[in-house]
Design a protein around this motif. Structure first.
Motif, PDB file in Angstrom:
ATOM      1  N   PHE A  44      -9.135   0.938   8.409  1.00 37.02           N
ATOM      2  CA  PHE A  44      -9.565   2.239   7.888  1.00 37.02           C
ATOM      3  C   PHE A  44      -9.852   2.201   6.392  1.00 37.02           C
ATOM      4  O   PHE A  44     -10.593   3.021   5.872  1.00 37.02           O
ATOM      5  N   ASP A  45      -9.304   1.196   5.697  1.00 36.18           N
ATOM      6  CA  ASP A  45      -9.615   1.093   4.266  1.00 36.18           C
ATOM      7  C   ASP A  45     -11.062   0.684   4.014  1.00 36.18           C
ATOM      8  O   ASP A  45     -11.569   0.835   2.900  1.00 36.18           O
ATOM      9  N   MET A  46     -11.742   0.161   5.046  1.00 38.00           N
ATOM     10  CA  MET A  46     -13.134  -0.262   4.910  1.00 38.00           C
ATOM     11  C   MET A  46     -14.112   0.800   5.429  1.00 38.00           C
ATOM     12  O   MET A  46     -15.324   0.566   5.438  1.00 38.00           O
ATOM     13  N   MET A  47     -13.605   1.932   5.845  1.00 42.11           N
ATOM     14  CA  MET A  47     -14.455   2.999   6.341  1.00 42.11           C
ATOM     15  C   MET A  47     -15.053   3.807   5.186  1.00 42.11           C
ATOM     16  O   MET A  47     -14.499   3.816   4.081  1.00 42.11           O
ATOM     17  N   PRO A  48     -16.162   4.512   5.425  1.00 40.17           N
ATOM     18  CA  PRO A  48     -16.794   5.303   4.350  1.00 40.17           C
ATOM     19  C   PRO A  48     -15.877   6.383   3.786  1.00 40.17           C
ATOM     20  O   PRO A  48     -15.911   6.663   2.589  1.00 40.17           O
ATOM     21  N   ALA A  49     -15.048   6.991   4.654  1.00 38.57           N
ATOM     22  CA  ALA A  49     -14.139   8.060   4.201  1.00 38.57           C
ATOM     23  C   ALA A  49     -12.755   7.833   4.799  1.00 38.57           C
ATOM     24  O   ALA A  49     -12.349   8.516   5.749  1.00 38.57           O
ATOM     25  N   PRO A  50     -12.003   6.877   4.264  1.00 45.42           N
ATOM     26  CA  PRO A  50     -10.715   6.515   4.866  1.00 45.42           C
ATOM     27  C   PRO A  50      -9.727   7.671   4.957  1.00 45.42           C
ATOM     28  O   PRO A  50      -9.044   7.826   5.966  1.00 45.42           O
ATOM     29  N   GLU A  51      -9.633   8.471   3.906  1.00 45.61           N
ATOM     30  CA  GLU A  51      -8.633   9.546   3.909  1.00 45.61           C
ATOM     31  C   GLU A  51      -8.945  10.591   4.974  1.00 45.61           C
ATOM     32  O   GLU A  51      -8.034  11.115   5.624  1.00 45.61           O
ATOM     33  N   ALA A  52     -10.229  10.894   5.165  1.00 45.52           N
ATOM     34  CA  ALA A  52     -10.612  11.849   6.204  1.00 45.52           C
ATOM     35  C   ALA A  52     -10.289  11.278   7.582  1.00 45.52           C
ATOM     36  O   ALA A  52      -9.818  12.004   8.476  1.00 45.52           O
ATOM     37  N   TYR A  53     -10.519   9.984   7.762  1.00 47.51           N
ATOM     38  CA  TYR A  53     -10.264   9.350   9.055  1.00 47.51           C
ATOM     39  C   TYR A  53      -8.778   9.377   9.392  1.00 47.51           C
ATOM     40  O   TYR A  53      -8.397   9.772  10.507  1.00 47.51           O
ATOM     41  N   ILE A  54      -7.940   8.972   8.449  1.00 45.17           N
ATOM     42  CA  ILE A  54      -6.516   8.913   8.770  1.00 45.17           C
ATOM     43  C   ILE A  54      -5.913  10.310   8.904  1.00 45.17           C
ATOM     44  O   ILE A  54      -4.989  10.514   9.689  1.00 45.17           O
ATOM     45  N   ALA A  55      -6.459  11.273   8.183  1.00 48.81           N
ATOM     46  CA  ALA A  55      -5.995  12.653   8.345  1.00 48.81           C
ATOM     47  C   ALA A  55      -6.316  13.150   9.757  1.00 48.81           C
ATOM     48  O   ALA A  55      -5.506  13.849  10.387  1.00 48.81           O
ATOM     49  N   LYS A  56      -7.483  12.791  10.256  1.00 45.33           N
ATOM     50  CA  LYS A  56      -7.880  13.171  11.623  1.00 45.33           C
ATOM     51  C   LYS A  56      -6.973  12.501  12.649  1.00 45.33           C
ATOM     52  O   LYS A  56      -6.512  13.138  13.601  1.00 45.33           O
TER      53      LYS A  56
ATOM     54  N   HIS B  95      -5.922  -5.028  -1.606  1.00 43.74           N
ATOM     55  CA  HIS B  95      -6.318  -3.840  -0.842  1.00 43.74           C
ATOM     56  C   HIS B  95      -5.088  -3.094  -0.330  1.00 43.74           C
ATOM     57  O   HIS B  95      -5.063  -1.853  -0.318  1.00 43.74           O
ATOM     58  N   PHE B  96      -4.077  -3.825   0.099  1.00 46.84           N
ATOM     59  CA  PHE B  96      -2.829  -3.191   0.542  1.00 46.84           C
ATOM     60  C   PHE B  96      -2.224  -2.372  -0.582  1.00 46.84           C
ATOM     61  O   PHE B  96      -1.821  -1.216  -0.386  1.00 46.84           O
ATOM     62  N   ASN B  97      -2.175  -2.938  -1.757  1.00 47.74           N
ATOM     63  CA  ASN B  97      -1.559  -2.257  -2.887  1.00 47.74           C
ATOM     64  C   ASN B  97      -2.316  -0.985  -3.267  1.00 47.74           C
ATOM     65  O   ASN B  97      -1.709   0.040  -3.605  1.00 47.74           O
ATOM     66  N   ILE B  98      -3.639  -1.041  -3.176  1.00 45.76           N
ATOM     67  CA  ILE B  98      -4.459   0.124  -3.507  1.00 45.76           C
ATOM     68  C   ILE B  98      -4.169   1.286  -2.553  1.00 45.76           C
ATOM     69  O   ILE B  98      -4.083   2.448  -2.971  1.00 45.76           O
ATOM     70  N   GLY B  99      -3.997   0.981  -1.274  1.00 43.44           N
ATOM     71  CA  GLY B  99      -3.842   2.047  -0.287  1.00 43.44           C
ATOM     72  C   GLY B  99      -2.430   2.479   0.016  1.00 43.44           C
ATOM     73  O   GLY B  99      -2.218   3.515   0.658  1.00 43.44           O
ATOM     74  N   TYR B 100      -1.454   1.723  -0.437  1.00 47.75           N
ATOM     75  CA  TYR B 100      -0.072   1.926   0.002  1.00 47.75           C
ATOM     76  C   TYR B 100       0.441   3.347  -0.241  1.00 47.75           C
ATOM     77  O   TYR B 100       0.926   4.010   0.676  1.00 47.75           O
ATOM     78  N   ASN B 101       0.335   3.825  -1.464  1.00 39.98           N
ATOM     79  CA  ASN B 101       0.891   5.141  -1.790  1.00 39.98           C
ATOM     80  C   ASN B 101       0.200   6.270  -1.038  1.00 39.98           C
ATOM     81  O   ASN B 101       0.834   7.263  -0.661  1.00 39.98           O
ATOM     82  N   ALA B 102      -1.097   6.109  -0.798  1.00 41.94           N
ATOM     83  CA  ALA B 102      -1.844   7.150  -0.089  1.00 41.94           C
ATOM     84  C   ALA B 102      -1.429   7.262   1.371  1.00 41.94           C
ATOM     85  O   ALA B 102      -1.471   8.351   1.960  1.00 41.94           O
ATOM     86  N   VAL B 103      -1.007   6.152   1.957  1.00 36.05           N
ATOM     87  CA  VAL B 103      -0.684   6.136   3.387  1.00 36.05           C
ATOM     88  C   VAL B 103       0.776   6.519   3.655  1.00 36.05           C
ATOM     89  O   VAL B 103       1.096   7.060   4.718  1.00 36.05           O
ATOM     90  N   CYS B 104       1.641   6.288   2.708  1.00 36.76           N
ATOM     91  CA  CYS B 104       3.087   6.492   2.923  1.00 36.76           C
ATOM     92  C   CYS B 104       3.448   7.917   3.332  1.00 36.76           C
ATOM     93  O   CYS B 104       4.469   8.132   3.995  1.00 36.76           O
ATOM     94  N   LYS B 105       2.638   8.899   2.965  1.00 37.01           N
ATOM     95  CA  LYS B 105       2.969  10.294   3.245  1.00 37.01           C
ATOM     96  C   LYS B 105       2.766  10.668   4.707  1.00 37.01           C
ATOM     97  O   LYS B 105       3.217  11.734   5.154  1.00 37.01           O
ATOM     98  N   TYR B 106       2.091   9.811   5.471  1.00 38.00           N
ATOM     99  CA  TYR B 106       1.766  10.153   6.858  1.00 38.00           C
ATOM    100  C   TYR B 106       2.867   9.723   7.812  1.00 38.00           C
ATOM    101  O   TYR B 106       3.522   8.700   7.618  1.00 38.00           O
ATOM    102  N   ARG B 107       3.033  10.495   8.888  1.00 40.17           N
ATOM    103  CA  ARG B 107       4.063  10.211   9.876  1.00 40.17           C
ATOM    104  C   ARG B 107       3.636   9.144  10.876  1.00 40.17           C
ATOM    105  O   ARG B 107       4.446   8.330  11.309  1.00 40.17           O
TER     106      ARG B 107
END
Length: 236
Positions: free
Chosen positions: A8-20, A37-49
């Motif tokens: 999902f980090d390679m998708m055009p809109a990763p945050e919209a995708y994971i929210a969906k 790439h892991f480090n860039i996305g880590y904090n953004a993903v941690c909030k999700y269940r």
């Protein structure tokens, strides 16, 4: 539904995708191609269940990212999920074979005795990868989009490893043959989106249901792996 392997980090809109995916209650593991790439996305993903980010080191990028091995070691204890790692001895990857092997040995040395869920890439290197995983006594491995020989599969199964299946596999003769040889309790599902265009999870579930592997069984297979993880890292 469960997606054990997508980018999902390679998708055009990763945050919209994971929210969906989160809103729909889907369990999704987003693999990465390198530690940066892991480090860039880590904090953004941690909030999700229901969404997890895996620490990866893609074999086809081994020469380009070899200098990130130290970052892999630095980040490895931040997550229970590892991927995409492995080997690729196809025409695309054969020239970097020795670098891939060196990097994989370093990664598995780091993972030895750690309790993680690990998604592996094994194209044209299934036997070699299996032997190395066994050498390091690596557990909880998922062979992502397996395309190798049927003769290697019993040994993969004997080691307690899993296979993740996607829609593309259910639509090809070779993919269907591979699926036929996977015990129902070793089947997981994936999309490999956005690189795989045939990535409809619902269609994958429908096909698997037709061979006796229900949605509940796939979920049960995944939760069986989760139970083995270190409780403090399950959300990582």
């Amino acid at each position: 539904m469960v997606d054990t392997h997508c980018h999902f980090d390679m998708m055009p809109a990763p945050e919209a995708y994971i929210a969906k995916m989160e809103a729909e209650g889907n369990l999704v593991i987003g693999v990465t191609n390198c530690p940066e790439h892991f480090n860039i996305g880590y904090n953004a993903v941690c909030k999700y269940r229901h969404i997890r980010l895996a620490l990866g080191f893609h074999p086809l990028l081994a020469k380009e990212i070899e200098d990130q091995l130290n970052l892999f070691q630095l980040y490895v204890d931040k997550t229970s999920y590892i991927g995409e790692i492995g080997l690729d001895f196809s025409r695309e990857g054969i020239l970097s074979k020795h670098t891939q092997l060196d990097c994989l040995h370093s990664i598995l040395t780091c993972l030895k005795d750690k309790n993680k869920i690990i998604s592996v890439h094994s194209r044209n290197a299934e036997r070699e990868l299996l032997d190395i995983l066994v050498e390091y006594n690596i557990k909880n491995v998922i062979f992502h989009w397996y395309t190798g020989k049927l003769s290697v599969m019993p040994e993969i199964i004997q080691k307690g490893y899993y296979f993740s299946v996607n829609e593309a596999m259910t639509r090809s003769v070779s993919g269907k043959k591979i699926i036929e040889h996977i015990p129902l309790d070793r089947i997981l599902t994936e999309t490999d989106a956005p690189f795989n265009r045939k990535c409809d999870l619902l269609k994958t579930y429908q096909y698997l249901a037709g061979i006796g592997c229900s949605k509940q069984k796939i979920y049960s297979n995944f939760t069986d792996i989760l139970k083995r993880l270190d409780t403090s890292l399950k959300r990582g």
